[in-house]
Design an enzyme around this catalytic site. Structure first.
Site, PDB file in Angstrom:
ATOM      1  N   LYS A 138       0.764  -1.339   0.297  1.00 54.57           N
ATOM      2  CA  LYS A 138      -0.142   0.038  -0.493  1.00 54.57           C
ATOM      3  C   LYS A 138       0.705   1.627   0.028  1.00 54.57           C
ATOM      4  O   LYS A 138       1.848   1.466   0.830  1.00 54.57           O
ATOM      5  CB  LYS A 138      -0.900  -0.142   0.992  1.00 54.57           C
ATOM      6  CG  LYS A 138      -2.387   1.232   0.913  1.00 54.57           C
ATOM      7  CD  LYS A 138      -2.346   1.522   2.474  1.00 54.57           C
ATOM      8  CE  LYS A 138      -1.376   2.871   2.722  1.00 54.57           C
ATOM      9  NZ  LYS A 138      -1.492   4.043   2.793  1.00 54.57           N
TER      10      LYS A 138
ATOM     11  N   GLU B 209       9.653   0.474  10.231  1.00 53.59           N
ATOM     12  CA  GLU B 209      11.168   1.773  10.070  1.00 53.59           C
ATOM     13  C   GLU B 209      10.295   2.576   9.898  1.00 53.59           C
ATOM     14  O   GLU B 209       9.647   3.302  10.055  1.00 53.59           O
ATOM     15  CB  GLU B 209      10.972   1.701   8.230  1.00 53.59           C
ATOM     16  CG  GLU B 209      12.225  -0.172   8.656  1.00 53.59           C
ATOM     17  CD  GLU B 209      13.549   0.006   9.157  1.00 53.59           C
ATOM     18  OE1 GLU B 209      13.780   1.036   8.820  1.00 53.59           O
ATOM     19  OE2 GLU B 209      13.853  -1.138   8.966  1.00 53.59           O
TER      20      GLU B 209
ATOM     21  N   GLU C 156       9.883  15.458  14.818  1.00 51.59           N
ATOM     22  CA  GLU C 156      11.246  15.290  13.559  1.00 51.59           C
ATOM     23  C   GLU C 156      10.792  16.420  12.479  1.00 51.59           C
ATOM     24  O   GLU C 156       9.071  16.757  12.839  1.00 51.59           O
ATOM     25  CB  GLU C 156      10.743  13.834  13.264  1.00 51.59           C
ATOM     26  CG  GLU C 156      11.224  13.405  11.686  1.00 51.59           C
ATOM     27  CD  GLU C 156      10.565  12.765  11.139  1.00 51.59           C
ATOM     28  OE1 GLU C 156       9.786  11.415  11.714  1.00 51.59           O
ATOM     29  OE2 GLU C 156      11.630  11.975  10.686  1.00 51.59           O
TER      30      GLU C 156
ATOM     31  N   CYS D  99      13.492  10.061   6.144  1.00 50.77           N
ATOM     32  CA  CYS D  99      13.890   9.485   7.811  1.00 50.77           C
ATOM     33  C   CYS D  99      15.384  10.310   8.496  1.00 50.77           C
ATOM     34  O   CYS D  99      15.440  10.169   9.417  1.00 50.77           O
ATOM     35  CB  CYS D  99      13.751   7.979   8.166  1.00 50.77           C
ATOM     36  SG  CYS D  99      14.752   7.209   6.870  1.00 50.77           S
TER      37      CYS D  99
HETATM   38  P1  NAD Z   1       2.287   8.034   7.941  1.00 57.25           P
HETATM   39  O1  NAD Z   1       2.641   7.525   9.390  1.00 57.25           O
HETATM   40  O2  NAD Z   1       1.646   9.470   8.208  1.00 57.25           O
HETATM   41  O3  NAD Z   1       2.276   7.224   6.636  1.00 57.25           O
HETATM   42  C1  NAD Z   1       2.910   6.514   5.933  1.00 57.25           C
HETATM   43  C2  NAD Z   1       2.094   4.986   5.899  1.00 57.25           C
HETATM   44  O4  NAD Z   1       1.295   4.640   6.257  1.00 57.25           O
HETATM   45  C3  NAD Z   1       0.895   5.704   3.990  1.00 57.25           C
HETATM   46  O5  NAD Z   1       0.673   4.895   3.078  1.00 57.25           O
HETATM   47  C4  NAD Z   1      -0.209   6.405   5.155  1.00 57.25           C
HETATM   48  O6  NAD Z   1      -1.129   5.469   4.204  1.00 57.25           O
HETATM   49  C5  NAD Z   1      -0.010   5.353   5.914  1.00 57.25           C
HETATM   50  N1  NAD Z   1      -0.928   5.309   7.133  1.00 57.25           N
HETATM   51  C6  NAD Z   1      -1.209   5.789   8.116  1.00 57.25           C
HETATM   52  N2  NAD Z   1      -2.030   5.278   8.851  1.00 57.25           N
HETATM   53  C7  NAD Z   1      -2.073   4.554   9.179  1.00 57.25           C
HETATM   54  C8  NAD Z   1      -2.932   3.637   9.599  1.00 57.25           C
HETATM   55  N3  NAD Z   1      -3.144   3.728  10.858  1.00 57.25           N
HETATM   56  N4  NAD Z   1      -2.774   2.144   9.472  1.00 57.25           N
HETATM   57  C9  NAD Z   1      -1.921   1.810   7.946  1.00 57.25           C
HETATM   58  N5  NAD Z   1      -1.464   2.296   7.382  1.00 57.25           N
HETATM   59  C10 NAD Z   1      -1.716   3.630   7.951  1.00 57.25           C
HETATM   60  O7  NAD Z   1       3.917   8.720   7.492  1.00 57.25           O
HETATM   61  P2  NAD Z   1       4.228   9.846   6.375  1.00 57.25           P
HETATM   62  O8  NAD Z   1       4.331  11.494   6.512  1.00 57.25           O
HETATM   63  O9  NAD Z   1       3.892   9.602   5.560  1.00 57.25           O
HETATM   64  O10 NAD Z   1       5.679   9.541   6.025  1.00 57.25           O
HETATM   65  C11 NAD Z   1       6.970  10.679   7.107  1.00 57.25           C
HETATM   66  C12 NAD Z   1       7.087   9.456   7.901  1.00 57.25           C
HETATM   67  O11 NAD Z   1       8.475   8.329   7.484  1.00 57.25           O
HETATM   68  C13 NAD Z   1       8.252  10.343   8.417  1.00 57.25           C
HETATM   69  O12 NAD Z   1       8.076  10.098   9.925  1.00 57.25           O
HETATM   70  C14 NAD Z   1       9.847   9.407   7.916  1.00 57.25           C
HETATM   71  O13 NAD Z   1      10.969   9.312   9.502  1.00 57.25           O
HETATM   72  C15 NAD Z   1       9.218   8.140   8.263  1.00 57.25           C
HETATM   73  N6  NAD Z   1      10.312   7.391   7.266  1.00 57.25           N
HETATM   74  C16 NAD Z   1      11.163   5.920   7.842  1.00 57.25           C
HETATM   75  C17 NAD Z   1      11.436   5.425   7.376  1.00 57.25           C
HETATM   76  C18 NAD Z   1      12.831   4.508   7.654  1.00 57.25           C
HETATM   77  O14 NAD Z   1      12.950   3.551   6.927  1.00 57.25           O
HETATM   78  N7  NAD Z   1      13.033   4.389   9.277  1.00 57.25           N
HETATM   79  C19 NAD Z   1      12.304   5.843   6.064  1.00 57.25           C
HETATM   80  C20 NAD Z   1      10.436   7.017   5.520  1.00 57.25           C
HETATM   81  C21 NAD Z   1      10.376   7.242   5.907  1.00 57.25           C
END
Ligand code: NAD
Length: 490
Positions: A178, A253, A384, A287
């Site tokens: 997804k 992650e 962040e 991230c």
């Molecule tokens: P987010 O958590 O809002 O969304 C990430 C994904 O999760 C999206 O596909 C979203 O649709 C989905 N999602 C949201 N709520 C959900 C739920 N209740 N159940 C299941 N899925 C759900 O994050 P974002 O703001 O889109 O992305 C940025 C974040 O991702 C930052 O915190 C960044 O540090 C992190 N990130 C981490 C890594 C890593 O490898 N550690 C890599 C890239 C990004």
């Protein structure tokens, strides 16, 4: 460049693009200009059901019988297809995310290597036999965990899709991926390419949609055996809760607030430009962005001045211009959030040395921003920001640097700049993070485990051990004795 914009993307289920049962088709826009990009279908519960059924059918069918060497061959073929389609993929990703195409090209190159790494690593999947003595033969089998539900965010939609898919497919799992609702197009193209190179229908399914509904439904789905999530720490916590009842296998992650420690004995001609890159790459929407620069006190003023001068020289603009180093943010809504952090930092006593104001005109641009006079307790140093904003914090000595570096809830990455190799090793060992770079800013090498300590998550990606996160170990015990086995002498 010819690119399929204006196209309407369906969901990718059972080896083909299909209409969504949800009927939800959305207009995607280019964040750097606000112009329409394409239309994309969003999946609802019924669509997730269909995708999970397709994945389960693939596992019960030919995919479940596909030997490891054939899975490896398919992954190498997918790497070749990536290379052949790299221009289209790069333009699509740059337009969808607003990110500089020069960055996207590097991400695609890494995706190619990632498929190759796991395409070759399949040969390492093997059980072992244990000499437990007597007439018992014990050995183990490594078997795919089953259907993997994988969720990725919008900041690296294509590269992270390769991080997720490659080890899962190498292990023999079937996948329902997804992507974020805002950035689904390259993952859908990836699924099309996987089908073209011969992955059987149902092995790779892509269902974009909203997180709290479609994402949560996928996580809870009884047909999903393992969840691999990349996203924010807050969402990761919710995903962990959803996985608790059915005891699903889970890897997370999550976010970061990574330190970049500069000692006074560092080679500043490397440390300063590399530190600029390490925060502003991907417009800070990474991230592992090194968003807290810790500088040894005697160097602080000179460092802030030189860093800010370099930051103001970063080329910000059209993501498709090959000279651009930093594109736009993902949306104007996200830009507002970033700017509120900067305003909050100023209220807490930080000083804006460069940047700090959204750019006028179309597109979600925000300039490289430097906040000085920051204390580690401030919100801008703890949370962040996920934008092109760096906080520069002074430290007194090695002990103080380690204390400040570890004084956050996250632990994803750290960089140490020093002219003393022994100190580099010493500090690296004491920092609470999954990865540390010494005199080196880069991250994300296939074969080198990537992941977090503390609230940055658990599990690792990109490493050889990542395969184990998609495999179950089954122990088999066999009697080889010709004598009857009668434990109670009955
Ligand atoms: P987010 O958590 O809002 O969304 C990430 C994904 O999760 C999206 O596909 C979203 O649709 C989905 N999602 C949201 N709520 C959900 C739920 N209740 N159940 C299941 N899925 C759900 O994050 P974002 O703001 O889109 O992305 C940025 C974040 O991702 C930052 O915190 C960044 O540090 C992190 N990130 C981490 C890594 C890593 O490898 N550690 C890599 C890239 C990004």
């Amino acid at each position: 460049m010819a690119v399929a914009t204006g196209r309407e993307y369906g969901l990718f289920i059972g080896g083909e693009l299909v209409e969504p049962a949800s009927g939800d088709v959305r207009e995607l826009v280019e964040p750097a200009s606000g112009a329409p990009l394409a239309k994309a279908a969003m999946g609802g519960d019924q669509d997730v059901d269909r995708a999970v059924e397709a994945a389960r059918a693939a596992l019960a069918g030919p995919w479940g019988k596909t030997p490891a060497n054939e899975r490896g061959r398919l992954l190498h073929a997918l790497a070749d297809a990536f290379v052949a389609n790299r221009k289209e993929l790069a333009e699509l990703e740059a337009r969808n995310v607003g990110k500089a195409i020069s960055s996207v090209k590097a991400e695609i190159a890494q995706g190619v290597e990632n498929f190759r790494f796991y395409g070759s690593a399949v040969s390492s999947i093997a059980g072992r036999s244990n000499p437990i003595g007597g007439s018992l033969l014990a050995y183990s089998l490594k078997q795919p965990v089953g259907v993997a539900g994988q969720i990725v965010p919008w900041n690296y939609p294509l590269m992270l899709a390769t991080w997720k898919l490659a080890p899962a497919l190498a292990a023999g799992c079937a996948v329902v991926l997804k992507p974020d609702a805002a950035t689904p197009v390259t993952a859908l193209r990836l699924a099309e390419l996987a089908a073209e190179v011969g992955f059987p229908p149902g092995v790779v399914n892509v269902v974009p949609g909203d997180g709290p509904t479609t994402g949560a439904y996928l996580v809870r789905h009884p047909g999903v055996d393992k969840v691999a999530f990349t996203g924010s720490t807050a969402t990761g916590s919710e995903v962990m809760r959803l996985c608790a009842d059915p005891i699903k296998r889970l890897t997370l992650e999550l976010g970061g607030k990574s330190p970049n420690i500069v000692f006074a004995d560092a080679d500043l001609d490397s440390a300063i430009p590399s530190s600029v890159w390490a925060i502003y790459y991907s417009a800070g929407q990474s991230c592992e962005a090194r968003s807290r620069v810790l500088v040894e006190a005697p160097l602080y003023d000179e460092f802030v001045a030189r860093f800010s001068e370099y930051a103001s020289r970063v080329k910000v603009g059209d993501p498709l211009d090959p000279e651009t180093q930093m594109g736009s943010l993902i949306s104007t809504t996200h830009r507002e959030k970033v700017h509120r952090f900067v305003e909050g930092g100023v209220e807490e006593g930080a000083e804006v040395v460069t940047g700090g104001e959204p750019r006028d005109g179309a597109g979600a641009f925000y300039p490289p921003t430097v906040l000085a006079q920051v204390e580690n307790r401030m919100l801008v140093a703890q949370e962040e920001i996920f934008g092109p904003v760096v906080t520069v914090i002074p430290f007194e000595d090695e002990k103080d640097a380690i204390r400040i570096a570890n004084d956050v809830k996250y632990g994803l990455f750290a960089t140490v700049w020093t002219g003393d190799p022994a100190r580099g090793h010493r500090v690296a060992a004491r920092i609470e993070s999954g990865m540390v770079g010494v005199n080196m800013p880069y991250t994300g090498f296939p074969g080198v485990a990537f992941g977090g300590f503390k609230q940055s998550g658990f599990g690792r990606e990109l490493g050889i051990d990542t395969l184990d996160l998609y495999l179950e170990t089954k122990s088999i015990l066999v009697s080889t004795s010709p004598k009857p086995i009668n434990p109670w002498a009955l």
